[in-house]
Design an enzyme around this catalytic site. Sequence first.
Site, PDB file in Angstrom:
ATOM      1  N   ASP A   1       1.169  -1.388  -0.361  1.00 57.30           N
ATOM      2  CA  ASP A   1       0.073  -0.302  -0.175  1.00 57.30           C
ATOM      3  C   ASP A   1       1.180   1.422   0.107  1.00 57.30           C
ATOM      4  OD1 ASP A   1      -1.599   2.266   0.704  1.00 57.30           O
ATOM      5  OD2 ASP A   1      -2.320   0.978   2.101  1.00 57.30           O
TER       6      ASP A   1
ATOM      7  N   LYS B   1      -2.091  11.413 -11.326  1.00 59.37           N
ATOM      8  CA  LYS B   1      -3.016  11.122 -12.475  1.00 59.37           C
ATOM      9  C   LYS B   1      -3.924  11.732 -11.157  1.00 59.37           C
ATOM     10  CE  LYS B   1      -5.806   7.610 -12.203  1.00 59.37           C
ATOM     11  NZ  LYS B   1      -6.340   6.522 -13.207  1.00 59.37           N
TER      12      LYS B   1
ATOM     13  N   ASP C   1      -0.583   6.347 -11.411  1.00 61.49           N
ATOM     14  CA  ASP C   1      -1.750   6.155 -11.671  1.00 61.49           C
ATOM     15  C   ASP C   1      -2.899   5.658 -10.975  1.00 61.49           C
ATOM     16  OD1 ASP C   1      -3.236   6.289 -13.819  1.00 61.49           O
ATOM     17  OD2 ASP C   1      -2.916   4.601 -14.510  1.00 61.49           O
TER      18      ASP C   1
HETATM   19  C1  LIG Z   1      -5.160   3.009 -13.125  1.00 62.05           C
HETATM   20  S1  LIG Z   1      -4.738   1.426 -12.154  1.00 62.05           S
HETATM   21  C2  LIG Z   1      -3.182   1.209 -12.353  1.00 62.05           C
HETATM   22  C3  LIG Z   1      -3.309   1.042 -14.064  1.00 62.05           C
HETATM   23  C4  LIG Z   1      -1.767   1.078 -14.560  1.00 62.05           C
HETATM   24  N1  LIG Z   1      -0.648   2.543 -14.609  1.00 62.05           N
HETATM   25  C5  LIG Z   1      -1.032   0.256 -16.035  1.00 62.05           C
HETATM   26  O1  LIG Z   1      -0.950   0.822 -16.368  1.00 62.05           O
HETATM   27  O2  LIG Z   1      -1.785  -0.796 -15.672  1.00 62.05           O
HETATM   28  C6  LIG Z   1      -5.191   2.224 -10.192  1.00 62.05           C
HETATM   29  C7  LIG Z   1      -4.519   0.823  -9.163  1.00 62.05           C
HETATM   30  O3  LIG Z   1      -4.210   1.519  -8.396  1.00 62.05           O
HETATM   31  C8  LIG Z   1      -4.290   1.155  -7.146  1.00 62.05           C
HETATM   32  N2  LIG Z   1      -4.264   1.248  -6.204  1.00 62.05           N
HETATM   33  C9  LIG Z   1      -4.675   2.219  -5.340  1.00 62.05           C
HETATM   34  N3  LIG Z   1      -4.922   2.372  -3.874  1.00 62.05           N
HETATM   35  C10 LIG Z   1      -3.499   2.434  -3.980  1.00 62.05           C
HETATM   36  C11 LIG Z   1      -2.621   1.927  -2.578  1.00 62.05           C
HETATM   37  N4  LIG Z   1      -2.700   2.555  -1.583  1.00 62.05           N
HETATM   38  N5  LIG Z   1      -1.542   1.593  -2.704  1.00 62.05           N
HETATM   39  C12 LIG Z   1      -1.118   0.918  -3.528  1.00 62.05           C
HETATM   40  N6  LIG Z   1      -2.461   0.974  -4.948  1.00 62.05           N
HETATM   41  C13 LIG Z   1      -3.495   1.485  -4.582  1.00 62.05           C
HETATM   42  C14 LIG Z   1      -5.133   0.459  -7.314  1.00 62.05           C
HETATM   43  O4  LIG Z   1      -4.886  -1.332  -7.131  1.00 62.05           O
HETATM   44  C15 LIG Z   1      -5.029   0.243  -9.220  1.00 62.05           C
HETATM   45  O5  LIG Z   1      -4.217  -0.554  -9.473  1.00 62.05           O
END
Ligand SMILES: C[S@@+](CC[C@H](N)C(=O)[O-])C[C@H]1O[C@@H](n2cnc3c(N)ncnc32)[C@H](O)[C@@H]1O
Length: 835
Positions: free
Chosen positions: A92, A157, A117
Amino acid sequence: MAIQKKHGKGRLDKWYKLAKEKGYRARAAFKLIQLNKKYGFLEKSKVALDLCAAPGSWCQVCAETMPTNSIIIGVDLAPIKPIPKVITFQSDITTEKCRATIRTHLKTWKADVVLHDGAPNVGTAWVQDSYNQAELALHSLKLATEFLVEGGTFVTKVFRSKDYNSLLWVCNQLFAKVEATKPPSSRNVSAEIFVVCRGFKAPKRIDPKLLDPRSVFEDVAGPAPNNEAKVYNPEIKKRKREGYEEGEYIQFKEISASEFINTVDPIAILGQYNKLSFEQPKNGDVALAALDKLPETTEEIRLCCADLKVLGRKEFKLLLKWRLKVREIFGFPTKKSQKAVAVDEEVAVVENMDEELRIQEELQRIKEKESSKKKRERRRENEKKQKEIVRMQMNMTAPMDIGMEQDGPRGEGAMFRLKTIDANAALNKIAKGKMALLKEAEKTKDYDFGSDGENDDSDEEADRLEEELDNLYDQYRERKAASDAKYRAKKARKENGDDEWEGVSGDEKAGSDEDDDEELEVDSSDDDSDLEDGEPGQKLITDLDGQSEEKDGLSKRAKNFFSQGIFAEIPGLLEEPESEEETQEAELVEAVEQPKVTKKEKKEKSEKKDTKAKSKKAAEESDDEDDFEVVKNNEDDDWENVERKKKNGRPDIDIITAEAMTLAHQLATGEKTSYDVIDDGYTKHAFKDRDGLPDWFLDDESKHDKPHKPITKAAAEAIKEKLRAYNARPIKKVAEAKARKKFKQAQRLEKLKKKADMLVGDDGLSEKEKASSISKLMSQVKKKTRKAPVKVVKAAGSNRGLQGRPKGVKGRYKMVDPRMKKELRAMKRISKKKN
Ligand SMILES: C[S@@+](CC[C@H](N)C(=O)[O-])C[C@H]1O[C@@H](n2cnc3c(N)ncnc32)[C@H](O)[C@@H]1O
């Protein structure tokens, strides 16, 4: 606005297809590609840190764009499948642990580029729901400040929300150049925007408050309030620039620029809309045409009008000034002109303002009423869904119930009104509700290709809902599987290619599902698996029962079953390798190939049909329950009343077998012709279009779309007999013990036989000697080997404190303590005396 379908054939946009073509894991890849094309930060970077990287398309882009031997580290809450040349781990990004892990990977290096992202609510990030997008972005910025090299680039983002400007402000404090941009692959309707921050200033000390979500998103002031609004409506509340409403990130509102000029509440428009349009409506707008041509409508004004959600205080001022100017030119009342008029016609102006005020208030009231109604409706719907999910978790309902209870505007179930749900933004709430449930599955789930996890696209939302439903259904099945030993046994057999009923009724099987095989399945499967382990006792059960080998093309259990006395009269039953279902199928194929039927056969067929119809009618008359069918033949009394009770809503495999037996009997006795069978095959379910229907629906359908077939008394009796036999069986342990005993006996016998053979072949012995030796051997086998009694050894003298076997003691022994013995005796004596 035409929203692209994301289901079925038309669901995928060009970026999705392109991503698939190029081998990227998500179409988000193109966002980074396009950002990099504009700013060119990847080619010159040697170390990249990708925060929230799952499924990994950005990492893929980095790996192919950055120089060879670059270090790329990707982290996400969700697991990322390995990518060559990329280090990935699960964590996380808001935690200290994540920071430490990045540090261990980076060692003393600094990152040239930090990418983010992330989007909470999507992918597997349910647990992070408490963080909103802006907070997540701020967390990533915090990591960037620690790991970025001076002059490095940070890309994040952000969703255009109330916190957008605050975030931008913080970025501006830390980077030389901060630009917000929207790559072409990011949909217009999406509220996402990418902020590219270049030239990291790497300050020696950063005020912790600067990166603390609480202070950043509360303390940084929003744009200044507009004074003009106060002139017209002093009562109006201080304008809140909240951006998109919670959960309504997908709304894209556009309004004509002339309306902005006309309105009495320009602030409301600037706050609520995304764009002031200069596009002429079909019916023409003279004011807009004039506005378009005005020299005051500069390129800068047009740019500001194009995207209101990214504007700052300065731009808002610019737009409001422009509006005033235009109003003056058009001769509309402005603050200035109203003042002038007020001197002459004070009363009239007051009246005018009062009227305007009244309308304003009325509008406000209606708006509030409408939004609260919407909210209420949304909440109610969510609560309903929530309840259903809970019910489903408790196995109280099938997943098909979800979303089906409400009829859409055209009568379809809510399930098929994804867009409505979407538009109501109920989705996010539902998703939140299902957090706990989905968490587990999401952890192991593969990222859906092409759905790059934004919660801002309407079709993506809809897609997500569908995905969620699919997930729920998968989980439901998994849960069922986990709690259902029968299912597991069946699955294991399937994997071993030993699915008993495969050949019997392939089609029925799909519908009958896991519970069909009842106890038999559990026991036999256990036996099977034990056999593999090589336990002799259990091997014996099967061997002795003669079930181990398959003959005649029938599976062992089927063969066993059909070898019962009841089937003795049916000729060719055991020899026939084909199941009834297969026969049906083969005949169907035959019928298609040779559709011609002789006259005699036709007549025969119609006669049979009549008989069948009669029996069916009789059955229907006496049957009023859905899952209880009585089939009677009026001509002879050979038919049986059979309780077709379904197990967990699925047909009982015994019933199916009985039906097959009945049919076999009918075919063998000539009661039915192959054409009747073909005829029976044409039911309303035979040619159902299953394209595009979800699994859970098809699974559920298949439980009920089987026509009931007649069952003879004999077949029903056979079933009962079978059940009686199963019920009479000893419990497994007893059976095992018995089998073990038998097995050992058999082994001893085998040994004896060998010895006897050797004795017989010994030429040095007389016949008499041979006979006596053999009988000796026999008696030895019969003689029970008695266990030597346990020897009691006193732990006294040299044995005191001894560990291990005492000297001169053979066989089983037990050490006793003489003192303890004495003491015990003494105690007994004392208690006796007392008594
Ligand atoms: C839009 S996706 C990312 C896509 C990625 N950039 C790609 O190109 O494949 C957003 C990601 O943010 C992650 N995410 C959200 N909150 C998070 C956190 N606190 N720590 C780590 N990852 C997180 C989600 O698990 C998700 O996989």
